[in-house]
Design a protein around this motif. Structure first.
Motif, mmCIF file in Angstrom:
data_model
loop_
_atom_site.group_PDB
_atom_site.id
_atom_site.type_symbol
_atom_site.label_atom_id
_atom_site.label_comp_id
_atom_site.label_asym_id
_atom_site.label_seq_id
_atom_site.Cartn_x
_atom_site.Cartn_y
_atom_site.Cartn_z
ATOM 1 N N MET A 170 49.353 39.632 44.490
ATOM 2 C CA MET A 170 47.988 39.877 44.116
ATOM 3 C C MET A 170 47.938 40.019 42.599
ATOM 4 O O MET A 170 48.953 40.304 41.969
ATOM 5 N N GLU A 220 50.529 39.083 38.026
ATOM 6 C CA GLU A 220 50.764 39.243 39.456
ATOM 7 C C GLU A 220 51.598 40.501 39.668
ATOM 8 O O GLU A 220 52.547 40.759 38.919
ATOM 9 N N LYS A 263 48.978 44.074 48.721
ATOM 10 C CA LYS A 263 48.393 42.772 49.046
ATOM 11 C C LYS A 263 47.590 42.865 50.346
ATOM 12 O O LYS A 263 47.984 43.550 51.285
ATOM 13 N N ASP A 264 46.457 42.159 50.381
ATOM 14 C CA ASP A 264 45.561 42.080 51.537
ATOM 15 C C ASP A 264 44.868 43.404 51.870
ATOM 16 O O ASP A 264 44.406 43.597 52.989
ATOM 17 N N HIS A 265 44.792 44.305 50.899
ATOM 18 C CA HIS A 265 44.053 45.564 51.077
ATOM 19 C C HIS A 265 42.580 45.231 51.309
ATOM 20 O O HIS A 265 42.061 44.244 50.789
ATOM 21 N N ASN A 300 39.677 40.191 47.592
ATOM 22 C CA ASN A 300 40.405 38.918 47.690
ATOM 23 C C ASN A 300 41.685 38.916 46.868
ATOM 24 O O ASN A 300 41.986 37.970 46.149
ATOM 25 N N ASN A 301 42.475 39.996 46.979
ATOM 26 C CA ASN A 301 43.753 40.135 46.286
ATOM 27 C C ASN A 301 43.635 40.063 44.770
ATOM 28 O O ASN A 301 44.568 39.642 44.082
#
Length: 97
Positions: free
Chosen positions: A1, A16, A33-35, A89-90
């Motif tokens: 992310m 990143e 990531k993907d929180h 969206n990361n």
């Protein structure tokens, strides 16, 4: 992310990352990531940025305020007095003071 930290003077960090720990108003919390999307108010404290050695690319630290953690060479620290965080969206955007 991707994490971007912006102050009124500089883009302090833009890279990143694997994990970010921030000082929320009600206590410290982590984002991975993907929180789920989130908007949060930040309090005074330290943002802890964990990067992966294989994917991290050095950044221009014009502010001179981001520093390595003495405990871990893959963790960077940035002290703030407060701010706002948005994760979607990361992409994590931090407006810090």
């Amino acid at each position: 992310m991707r994490l971007q930290i912006v102050t009124p003077e500089y883009v302090v960090f833009d890279a990143e990352v694997d994990v970010v720990t921030v000082p929320g108003k009600d206590g410290e919390f982590q984002i991975m990531k993907d929180h789920a999307p989130i908007v949060a108010t930040l309090g005074e404290g330290t943002i802890k940025i964990k990067v992966h050695s294989d994917t991290f690319k050095d950044f221009d630290n014009a502010s001179g305020k981001v520093y390595n953690s003495p405990a871990d060479q893959h963790t960077y620290l940035f002290d703030i007095k407060g701010g706002i965080l948005e994760m979607n969206n990361n992409f994590i955007s931090v407006l810090a003071s």
